[in-house]
Design an enzyme around this catalytic site. Structure first.
Site, PDB file in Angstrom:
ATOM      1  CE  LYS B 205      -3.748  -2.464   2.258  1.00  0.00           C
ATOM      2  NZ  LYS B 205      -4.242  -2.938   3.562  1.00  0.00           N
ATOM      3  N   GLY B 297     -12.750  -5.297   4.353  1.00  0.00           N
ATOM      4  CA  GLY B 297     -14.134  -5.757   4.402  1.00  0.00           C
ATOM      5  C   GLY B 297     -14.763  -5.684   3.024  1.00  0.00           C
TER       6      GLY B 297
END
Lengths: 182, 313
Positions: B205, B297
């Site tokens: 990331k 999620g």
């Protein structure tokens, strides 16, 4: 005599900052300032941070004063002799503090030798050490070090700590805020 | 817009389920073995219930999904390292057909950023990848709207699993192994947690952030990475004596990409707890921005994918 001569023409005086931790009791501040005045330090300002507490639950106080450079160590010693906890001293010598964690076989690899190396190689003063070795002396232990560094030299101190740690196969958990970014 | 969704894991299926609410049609949905393809829109619920029953998601092959009629390809297959395949191949195929690409897969933009940008330059299509950094948090669109050249550094807590473990260690005074087992029972940590706890996921990331901010290409090989495995609980207890705690912090700065456990103020901005993520941007003209939210999620990450799709319209 030479002190007085320097003071007459205004040269030779240097401003210093000491950071103290005081117990929250009446008369503590006065007791802390006496050794400075008694050793001919000229008080410039006292910043008494009532309401904010140090990790030990004490009150942080920052005192600025001026004195001839050679007198500074005398004053710091006098403060310590009077039982005042000096956590940081000297505008020039140790202007910044940095806390690091060391993790590994700290005891087997000679913790006091590690601390001496950090003082010598990093040019930092080890002000406070907490050690936790709950699993016995030959297992992995953790230590928290509070180091005093010269102003602007925190990064160099951390590099030196990393070098010593690498030699001894210790892990370093460095602060993010020391590099101005917390 | 017509979407072709590659990958039917938590993110891919959430995108498929939510696409209709955002006004889009799912023209294709593929997992690694099969695909459902229908230019007027597949029956998403039927395809997913077939998959849940252990059957093929549809009667076509995964390659058929790539060739389907769509405006944007949603790449939500698992992140792979090195050549970032097969994700990169999917990006190439879509761009060569002048289609848009929305990535949830970090591989292509973390490992082959320059290649992706070169393909994009030759295409009518555009590549967006908001979902690859910080899940639901609009990190990349914030950087885009401020101007990447005015953002001087990005740092933060970018892996929920590692953060959950550190938070629990600090709160309960427990050791790493103990908390990891608990996290695995709760489904917060994978059976093989290495990708998360070794810092690899956070480093990917940060490489993406550095690619967006910087003037050179970064990949995992350019990152300094240290994970949280084997940190004793006592280290966190000692940190607390000084009002600090330990967080796995990823940084993308002009000096490079670095991920390591770091001391941060216990009640400070970066000490988010549990599976929350936070990204802190240093900007030239607006000071420091803190963006915090759910970093993972299915529906959360799908919301970032669909936000990208909306920007392509």
């Amino acid at each position: 005599m030479s002190d007085d001569a320097e003071r007459t023409d205004g040269s030779g005086m240097q401003a210093h900052t000491v950071r103290l931790e005081l117990v929250d009791e009446p008369g503590e501040l006065l007791r802390a300032l006496e050794p400075i005045a008694a050793n001919r330090g000229n008080l410039l300002s006292v910043f008494h941070e009532r309401g904010s507490l140090t990790p030990r639950g004490h009150i942080p106080v920052e005192v600025d004063f001026e004195c001839p450079p050679e007198r500074f160590d005398v004053i710091v010693s006098a403060l310590r002799d009077a039982g005042v906890n000096v956590i940081q001293s000297g505008a020039e010598r140790y202007g910044e503090e940095v806390t690091v964690l060391l993790v590994g076989h700290l005891i087997e690899t000679d913790l006091s030798g590690t601390l001496s190396r950090i003082q010598d190689d990093a040019g930092a003063a080890v002000e406070d050490v907490s050690l936790s070795a709950t699993q016995g002396t030959d297992e992995v232990a953790s230590a928290r070090l509070r180091l005093a560094a010269e102003t602007g030299r925190t990064g160099a101190v951390l590099d030196a700590v990393r070098d010593v740690a690498a030699e001894k196969d210790l892990r370093v958990v460095a602060p993010l805020d020391a590099e101005g970014s917390a | 817009m017509k979407l072709a969704i590659l990958g039917a894991g938590a993110v891919g299926r959430s995108v498929a389920e939510l696409a209709g609410d955002y006004g889009h049609t799912v023209a294709a949905l593929a997992d690694s073995t099969a695909a459902a393809v229908e230019s007027d829109g597949i029956d998403v619920a039927a395809a997913l219930s077939r998959k849940d029953a252990g059957e093929a998601v549809g009667s076509k092959s995964p390659e058929d999904a790539l060739d389907a009629e769509y405006d944007a390809l949603v790449e939500a297959t698992p992140t792979t390292l090195g050549d970032a395949e097969p994700g990169f191949g999917h990006v190439r195929a879509a761009l060569e057909r002048d289609r848009h690409v929305v990535l949830a897969n970090k591989g292509p933009v973390a490992e082959r950023y320059a290649d992706v940008r070169a393909l994009e330059a030759d295409s009518e299509g555009t590549v967006r990848f908001e979902a690859t950094v910080g899940g639901a948090i609009p990190v990349l669109s914030t950087i885009e709207s401020y101007g990447p050249e005015t953002v001087t550094a990005a740092r933060g807590v970018l892996n929920g699993t590692a953060n959950f473990i550190l938070s629990r260690m600090a709160a309960e005074g427990l050791d790493y192994e103990h908390v990891l087992a608990e996290a695995q029972d709760l489904g917060v940590a994978e059976a093989d947690p290495a990708f998360d706890v070794n810092g690899t996921d956070a480093a990917l990331k940060c490489a993406i952030l550095a690619n967006v901010l910087g003037d050179r290409e970064y990949s995992l090989d350019d990152a300094e990475v240290e994970g949280i495995a084997d940190l004793p609980g006592t280290a966190l207890e000692l940190a607390a004596e000084d009002g600090r705690t330990v967080r796995l912090i990823g940084e993308a700065t002009p000096d490079g990409v670095r991920v390591a456990p770091r001391l941060v103020p216990q009640n400070g901005t970066l000490a988010v707890s549990g599976t929350r993520n936070i990204v802190q941007l240093d900007t030239e003209n607006a000071g420091r921005l803190n963006l915090s939210g759910r970093g993972a999620g299915g529906p959360e990450t799908a919301s970032a994918v669909l936000a990208d799709v909306n920007l392509l319209e």
